[in-house]
Design a protein around this motif. Structure first.
Motif, PDB file in Angstrom:
ATOM      1  N   PHE A 103       4.001   6.002  -9.883  1.00  0.00           N
ATOM      2  CA  PHE A 103       4.750   7.398 -10.012  1.00  0.00           C
ATOM      3  C   PHE A 103       3.791   8.290 -10.596  1.00  0.00           C
ATOM      4  N   ASP A 104       3.446   8.259 -11.844  1.00  0.00           N
ATOM      5  CA  ASP A 104       2.566   8.903 -12.638  1.00  0.00           C
ATOM      6  C   ASP A 104       1.103   9.358 -11.753  1.00  0.00           C
ATOM      7  N   HIS A 105       0.525   8.252 -11.355  1.00  0.00           N
ATOM      8  CA  HIS A 105      -0.658   8.276 -10.647  1.00  0.00           C
ATOM      9  C   HIS A 105      -0.334   9.249  -9.465  1.00  0.00           C
ATOM     10  N   LEU A 106       0.704   8.923  -8.619  1.00  0.00           N
ATOM     11  CA  LEU A 106       1.113   9.936  -7.317  1.00  0.00           C
ATOM     12  C   LEU A 106       0.983  11.107  -7.865  1.00  0.00           C
ATOM     13  N   PHE A 107       1.678  11.462  -8.742  1.00  0.00           N
ATOM     14  CA  PHE A 107       2.121  12.930  -9.121  1.00  0.00           C
ATOM     15  C   PHE A 107       1.191  13.624  -9.934  1.00  0.00           C
ATOM     16  N   ASN A 108       0.234  12.893 -10.913  1.00  0.00           N
ATOM     17  CA  ASN A 108      -0.382  13.495 -11.826  1.00  0.00           C
ATOM     18  C   ASN A 108      -1.550  14.145 -10.865  1.00  0.00           C
ATOM     19  N   VAL A 112       2.698  -1.549   4.356  1.00  0.00           N
ATOM     20  CA  VAL A 112       2.580  -0.004   4.050  1.00  0.00           C
ATOM     21  C   VAL A 112       3.832   0.607   3.870  1.00  0.00           C
ATOM     22  N   THR A 113       4.069   1.343   2.719  1.00  0.00           N
ATOM     23  CA  THR A 113       5.566   2.063   2.389  1.00  0.00           C
ATOM     24  C   THR A 113       5.382   3.161   1.676  1.00  0.00           C
ATOM     25  N   HIS A 114       6.304   4.070   1.835  1.00  0.00           N
ATOM     26  CA  HIS A 114       6.480   5.255   1.063  1.00  0.00           C
ATOM     27  C   HIS A 114       7.478   5.156  -0.093  1.00  0.00           C
ATOM     28  N   ASP A 115       8.086   3.815  -0.119  1.00  0.00           N
ATOM     29  CA  ASP A 115       9.046   3.719  -1.221  1.00  0.00           C
ATOM     30  C   ASP A 115       8.484   2.728  -2.440  1.00  0.00           C
ATOM     31  N   VAL A 116       8.131   3.513  -3.209  1.00  0.00           N
ATOM     32  CA  VAL A 116       7.440   2.639  -4.396  1.00  0.00           C
ATOM     33  C   VAL A 116       8.434   1.539  -4.986  1.00  0.00           C
ATOM     34  N   GLY A 117       9.766   1.929  -5.015  1.00  0.00           N
ATOM     35  CA  GLY A 117      10.634   0.858  -5.580  1.00  0.00           C
ATOM     36  C   GLY A 117      10.433  -0.405  -4.415  1.00  0.00           C
ATOM     37  N   VAL A 175       0.933  -1.408   0.116  1.00  0.00           N
ATOM     38  CA  VAL A 175      -0.069  -0.070   0.146  1.00  0.00           C
ATOM     39  C   VAL A 175       0.923   1.243   0.151  1.00  0.00           C
ATOM     40  N   VAL A 176       0.703   2.015  -0.966  1.00  0.00           N
ATOM     41  CA  VAL A 176       1.441   3.175  -1.054  1.00  0.00           C
ATOM     42  C   VAL A 176       0.634   4.509  -1.078  1.00  0.00           C
ATOM     43  N   GLY A 177       1.186   5.507  -0.951  1.00  0.00           N
ATOM     44  CA  GLY A 177       0.375   6.835  -0.835  1.00  0.00           C
ATOM     45  C   GLY A 177       1.122   7.994  -0.483  1.00  0.00           C
ATOM     46  N   LYS A 178       1.024   8.953  -0.527  1.00  0.00           N
ATOM     47  CA  LYS A 178       1.606  10.165   0.212  1.00  0.00           C
ATOM     48  C   LYS A 178       1.332  10.111   1.730  1.00  0.00           C
ATOM     49  N   ARG A 224       0.941  -7.184  -5.782  1.00  0.00           N
ATOM     50  CA  ARG A 224      -0.170  -6.242  -6.003  1.00  0.00           C
ATOM     51  C   ARG A 224      -0.009  -4.751  -5.291  1.00  0.00           C
ATOM     52  N   ILE A 225      -0.135  -3.774  -6.016  1.00  0.00           N
ATOM     53  CA  ILE A 225       0.084  -2.463  -5.485  1.00  0.00           C
ATOM     54  C   ILE A 225      -1.243  -1.634  -5.477  1.00  0.00           C
ATOM     55  N   LEU A 226      -1.347  -1.200  -4.171  1.00  0.00           N
ATOM     56  CA  LEU A 226      -2.517  -0.132  -4.118  1.00  0.00           C
ATOM     57  C   LEU A 226      -2.019   1.102  -3.763  1.00  0.00           C
ATOM     58  N   VAL A 227      -2.550   1.989  -4.480  1.00  0.00           N
ATOM     59  CA  VAL A 227      -2.350   3.395  -4.218  1.00  0.00           C
ATOM     60  C   VAL A 227      -3.498   4.184  -3.471  1.00  0.00           C
ATOM     61  N   ILE A 228      -3.142   4.575  -2.224  1.00  0.00           N
ATOM     62  CA  ILE A 228      -4.182   5.476  -1.657  1.00  0.00           C
ATOM     63  C   ILE A 228      -4.022   6.726  -1.802  1.00  0.00           C
ATOM     64  N   ASP A 229      -5.334   7.397  -2.068  1.00  0.00           N
ATOM     65  CA  ASP A 229      -5.317   8.865  -2.205  1.00  0.00           C
ATOM     66  C   ASP A 229      -6.532   9.602  -1.689  1.00  0.00           C
ATOM     67  N   ALA A 230      -6.437  10.473  -0.864  1.00  0.00           N
ATOM     68  CA  ALA A 230      -7.761  11.127  -0.212  1.00  0.00           C
ATOM     69  C   ALA A 230      -8.524  10.020   0.288  1.00  0.00           C
ATOM     70  N   GLY A 231      -8.116   9.098   1.072  1.00  0.00           N
ATOM     71  CA  GLY A 231      -8.866   8.175   1.722  1.00  0.00           C
ATOM     72  C   GLY A 231      -9.575   7.171   0.902  1.00  0.00           C
ATOM     73  N   ARG A 232      -9.227   7.107  -0.416  1.00  0.00           N
ATOM     74  CA  ARG A 232      -9.772   6.093  -1.213  1.00  0.00           C
ATOM     75  C   ARG A 232      -8.602   5.251  -1.799  1.00  0.00           C
ATOM     76  N   ILE A 233      -8.849   4.136  -2.562  1.00  0.00           N
ATOM     77  CA  ILE A 233      -7.849   3.227  -3.458  1.00  0.00           C
ATOM     78  C   ILE A 233      -7.979   4.008  -4.704  1.00  0.00           C
ATOM     79  N   ALA A 234      -6.807   4.704  -5.129  1.00  0.00           N
ATOM     80  CA  ALA A 234      -6.907   5.322  -6.366  1.00  0.00           C
ATOM     81  C   ALA A 234      -6.541   4.441  -7.514  1.00  0.00           C
ATOM     82  N   LEU A 235      -5.476   3.388  -7.283  1.00  0.00           N
ATOM     83  CA  LEU A 235      -5.310   2.597  -8.139  1.00  0.00           C
ATOM     84  C   LEU A 235      -4.785   1.235  -7.610  1.00  0.00           C
ATOM     85  N   ASP A 236      -4.978   0.352  -8.423  1.00  0.00           N
ATOM     86  CA  ASP A 236      -4.928  -1.163  -8.007  1.00  0.00           C
ATOM     87  C   ASP A 236      -4.006  -1.667  -8.911  1.00  0.00           C
ATOM     88  N   VAL A 237      -2.745  -2.187  -8.994  1.00  0.00           N
ATOM     89  CA  VAL A 237      -2.213  -2.734 -10.089  1.00  0.00           C
ATOM     90  C   VAL A 237      -1.502  -4.010  -9.704  1.00  0.00           C
TER      91      VAL A 237
END
Lengths: 243, 271
Positions: free
Chosen positions: B260-265, B211-216, B61-64, B224-237
């Motif tokens: 990364f694109d998702h996090l920064f876009n 849970v990590t802030h290190d995408v690498g 699980v990654v996210g800012k 499987r990677i989940l990107v959490i943004d604003a309290g929701r799952i924004a990406l599930d790859v």
């Protein structure tokens, strides 16, 4: 260095530089010690004083530890008692001597009460502080790893509070002797303080000096025992590691 | 996740436990999260998360920072109570006992020697006679058996975190939650630890959420990677790259780029 000072004191006393009614020679003090030891008076008085000190310490320290633990663990208990205790703490316990004599006379209870009251606060406050300063992250870890409340207390909270409890213990030991000295010199019919006061009436300066030295030695002994206990039970602490 | 159960069992270092009171085979617990929400005061941290993790999957699980990823993990292991929704960990009766959490800090008890710290992870029902042996076994797994009788204070940061890993694994959990456990380590120690976590996970087949802030790190370890943004799952790859994975594999790099694109876009859109 201390040995040289004692030697200097001996020489000065023999040459008459220090009059014997101000300070007797160390050899005179040793002679007094031997004389009193032979009559059995010395051992008896030391025994009486030590017993008073330890029983007062056990009562006051025990209550202080129990209340410190209770107030550290339960906010209800703390709300009920802490403010009251903090108010009483501001009364110097030696100021109560006249009142204590009125209550208990000059019997054992009076000394026990004063010593217990004196050691209570340092133990209480440091136990409370110790429990409050236990790392909450470790407590959370214990809970997450399924520790029961009893295990959590025995394996996380108490060991975490122990360094602080020892600070209180050593401080309390100092107060214990101080209180006893005052109590025994003011009102007693046995003990080292009584021995000193009686000697004063008969101008036996060597016995007075001896009494003072015994108090110092007993105080030092108590502190050394506390240090040893501390070192044994805090072996994990980086400050106490020798290997 | 290719080997059959049988061949896995043969490799499991903890398989020699005929005398152990713990029943059942060591398989992962599936996790199901439905409509999970959490608010702290007026602040919504998680706003309706739905998620299913099949048994034995390794999810990162990654996210800012402040996106709610740690809160999600703490809700899953039951450290926080949800404001809405629910979490199911396999069959609920056993879930609590077979769940372990590894914290960002080692959180070792400084007054217990290393081996006793590991034994903290054992169920109280394990008899005293077996506790040391089992703890030593777990320490061997993380390569610290020779430090068993040291105090935690003399270990390095990486070693302490390995002891914490041994403590988390000693009870053979079926679900392991990792809350940025490698975040405080230096880069080289971290790569070493990642290898260790992967090796143990491959052998023991528990379900893991990291849970990590290190995408690498997420890309290197997870299925499987989940990107959490604003309290929701924004990406599930999914990360469908076979193990062992090589650092710098172009496929991994592509997935990393996507995350990364998702996090920064997102941030770009916000400005």
């Amino acid at each position: 260095m201390p040995a040289a000072l004692v030697a200097l004191w001996e020489v000065a006393a023999r040459l008459g530089e220090i009059p014997p009614n101000v300070l007797p020679a160390p050899s005179g003090v040793v002679a007094a010690a031997l004389r009193l030891a032979r009559s059995g008076e010395l051992a008896q008085n030391i025994g009486v004083s030590t017993l008073r000190a330890l029983s007062g310490f056990a009562v006051g320290g025990g209550i202080g530890l129990a209340l410190g633990l209770a107030n550290g663990l339960s906010s209800l208990s703390e709300k009920l008692t802490d403010t009251t205790l903090q108010m009483i703490r501001n009364v110097p316990h030696l100021a109560l001597i006249p009142l204590v004599i009125l209550w208990f006379g000059i019997d054992e209870e009076a000394k026990l009460f004063l010593v217990a009251l004196g050691v209570f606060f340092p133990i209480y406050i440091n136990t409370l502080h110790g429990i409050r300063s236990v790392d909450p992250q470790l407590v959370e870890m214990g809970r997450v790893y399924g520790m029961s409340e009893a295990r959590l207390f025995g394996e996380v909270i108490l060991p975490g509070a122990l360094p602080s409890i020892f600070v209180g213990l050593r401080y309390a030991l100092g107060i214990m002797w101080l209180t006893l000295i005052v109590a025994e010199t003011i009102s007693a019919s046995s003990g080292i303080g009584y021995m000193a006061m009686q000697a004063r009436e008969f101008l036996l300066v060597d016995v007075v000096v001896l009494s003072i030295l015994i108090y110092a030695l007993l105080g030092k002994l108590a502190d050394s025992v506390a240090r040893l206990l501390e070192r044994l039970s805090l072996r994990w602490h980086p400050a106490y590691q020798f290997r | 996740m290719v080997a059959s159960t049988l061949s896995r069992d043969a490799e499991i270092p903890f398989a020699d436990r005929a005398a152990s009171p713990r029943p059942g085979p060591a398989t992962g617990l599936p996790v199901t999260v439905r409509g999970l929400a959490k608010t702290f005061g007026d602040m919504p941290v998680l706003a309706g998360v739905d998620l299913h993790i099949p048994a034995g999957q390794f999810v990162a699980v990654v996210g800012k920072s402040g996106c709610g990823k740690s809160t999600l993990l703490r809700l899953v292991v039951g450290l926080e109570t949800p404001s809405a929704g629910d979490v199911r960990l396999g069959d609920a009766s056993e879930a609590r006992r077979s769940t372990r959490l590894m914290f960002q800090e080692p959180r070792l008890l400084p007054w217990k020697r290393v081996v006793a710290n590991v034994a903290v992870g054992l169920d109280p029902s394990v008899p005293a006679s077996r506790r040391r042996e089992e703890a030593l076994h777990a320490l061997r797994e993380v390569g610290l058996e020779n430090r068993a009788d040291d105090w935690p204070s003399v270990l390095s940061g990486g070693q302490r975190q390995r002891v914490a890993l041994a403590r988390a694994l000693v009870s053979r959990p079926r679900f392991l939650a990792l809350d940025e456990p490698l975040g405080a380590l230096d880069a080289l120690t971290r790569i070493e630890m990642q290898g260790l976590v992967e090796r143990i996970w491959t052998a023991q087949l528990f379900t893991a959420v990291l849970v990590t802030h290190d995408v690498g790190e997420a890309v290197a370890l997870a299925d499987r990677i989940l990107v959490i943004d604003a309290g929701r799952i924004a990406l599930d790859v999914p990360v469908d790259v076979p193990r062992p994975r090589r650092r710098g594999d172009p496929k991994l790099a592509r997935i990393e780029g996507r995350v990364f694109d998702h996090l920064f876009n997102d941030q770009g859109a916000g400005i």
